[in-house]
Enzyme design. Structure first.
Site, short mmCIF file in Angstrom:
data_model
loop_
_atom_site.label_atom_id
_atom_site.label_comp_id
_atom_site.label_asym_id
_atom_site.label_seq_id
_atom_site.Cartn_x
_atom_site.Cartn_y
_atom_site.Cartn_z
N SER A 1 5.01 -0.70 9.42
CA SER A 1 3.75 -0.47 10.09
C SER A 1 4.08 -0.10 11.77
CB SER A 1 3.07 -1.82 10.06
OG SER A 1 1.71 -1.89 10.62
N ASP B 1 -3.70 -0.93 0.98
CA ASP B 1 -3.50 -1.21 2.38
C ASP B 1 -4.74 -1.12 3.10
OD1 ASP B 1 -2.54 -1.17 4.94
OD2 ASP B 1 -0.69 -0.71 4.68
N HIS C 1 -0.99 -4.57 2.90
CA HIS C 1 0.33 -4.41 4.04
C HIS C 1 1.01 -5.48 4.25
CE1 HIS C 1 0.68 -1.67 7.70
NE2 HIS C 1 0.65 -2.68 8.33
#
Lengths: 255, 255
Positions: free
Chosen positions: A121, A200, A233
């Site tokens: 991320s 995600d 995620h």
């Protein structure tokens, strides 16, 4: 960074100078998240890789912060801030690439000439930017669900606006898609591995891996962008595929 | 247990009725510790095993507790308590073997006829006791750093004294070494896998795997007791060897 910092280092058994993989974590993370949740060290031991997991920002009561989870402590975005009140402590780019690099290479039995970098991320953004700007230092590159185009998505725009102000040239130096677009022919570069969960929740607004893929395509950069059905995620996504990323780095760092 | 309980279930993809592995956690743990830190699900998916991780005790403000970490909430020791104030809520043996078993087998796509059990420390004790007392239900058995002889070590003596009082026959029914010693010939039983870290700070005072090994030896029980050099009592130990335990259970449950 003008504060005390914490990080973790895994060193594989029975090695003298292990190739070194850097792991940059995402928003809100400390070094603990990857260390405890990724399940990476079994494969790192098997492939003889050392792994260092830094924190995601400067820390402490004297360090400026914000009430947002995506700005301030836990959200350094791997830039050297130039705007007040951030510029004294928030120098994560230099901290990772220089200060901590020198310290880890000096204090642990690692091979400074065989380093790779990955992250998740915000940390995937950091890994791509650090890797593209320092190709001799980081010889292998991968990312999980990276923020590939921070200049064009809310997380990045807000953070860059705060840390870098309106200097769009500075933004571009911390934007993996911009860096890739500005590169010359990269068809001889090492392949980059990116995993992205299809479930995600940040995929379409904050991550947008297609922007990076298009930039890679334009300059011939080999990219293996894998969309993983059903994955979100979380660190369950990371723990599922981290062994394959370790293999990717081990292959490149040992060649 | 007369309270709300939490647990986690992992179900492998694309399965109709998966063999089911029970994981019992150790002192102070919730279902989160194993779920987040063990890195077990990649291998569970590869071998097609479902995994359930229950809590370690009843929970809530109305549930009796103690200020000790090794008694009360987080420390149920997988017994059915018979002594006040514990006997109403602290019935973890029945909860795991009956109530939660029925619920999980009813609500998830698992094969109730192919169940195994494992655990860590206090949970290794629970796994061995539940496995030995219910051999038809739990067809495969393993443990990490189990409390194999609770009647003879401080953790177990204190907990059993509180939950079971002075009824030494009851203690014996929750003591894996006593159960093994009282068994008949077990040379045809499935092998039990036990991993024990050599640098485990609780090894000599609380765990004492040699007592269990001697009992297994006496009745012919096949036991693979592996001492792992350098490993302590933490989840890094579990995460390093959990894939091999999953293989152990998958082999036995699919045969």
């Amino acid at each position: 960074l003008a504060c005390d910092m914490q990080f973790t280092v895994f060193v594989p058994p029975e090695t003298r100078r292990a190739p070194l993989l850097w792991w940059l974590s995402g928003l809100t993370c400390t070094p603990e998240n990857f260390t405890v949740k990724a399940g990476a060290y079994r494969q790192a031991a098997a492939r003889g890789l050392a792994v260092v997991a830094p924190d995601t920002s400067p820390r402490g009561p004297q360090v400026p912060d914000s009430e947002r989870y995506d700005l301030g402590q836990g959200a350094g975005f791997y830039v050297d801030a130039t705007v007040e009140p951030w510029s004294r402590h928030y120098r994560m780019y230099s901290y990772i690439s220089d200060e901590l690099n020198e310290l880890v290479c000096r204090e642990f039995p690692v091979d400074a000439g065989a380093q790779g970098i990955s992250g998740h991320s915000m940390g995937g953004h950091g890994a791509l930017v650090l890797g593209l700007r320092n190709p001799r230092r980081y010889r292998s590159l991968s990312a999980f669900a990276p923020i590939v185009a921070p200049s064009r998505v809310p997380w990045g725009q807000q953070a860059f606006g705060a840390y870098l102000g309106e200097d769009r040239d500075a933004w571009a130096r911390y934007d993996a898609t911009e860096l890739m677009q500005a590169a010359g022919d990269r068809s001889a570069a090492a392949p980059i591995l990116v995993d992205q969960g299809e479930a995600d929740e940040f995929l379409t607004e904050q991550l947008r891996p297609g922007l990076f893929a298009a930039a890679c395509d334009r300059v011939g950069q080999p990219l293996e962008l894998r969309y993983q059905p059903g994955y979100d995620h979380s660190y369950f996504f990371v723990s599922t595929f981290i062994a394959e990323h370790i293999d990717h780095h081990a292959r490149l760092l040992r060649s």
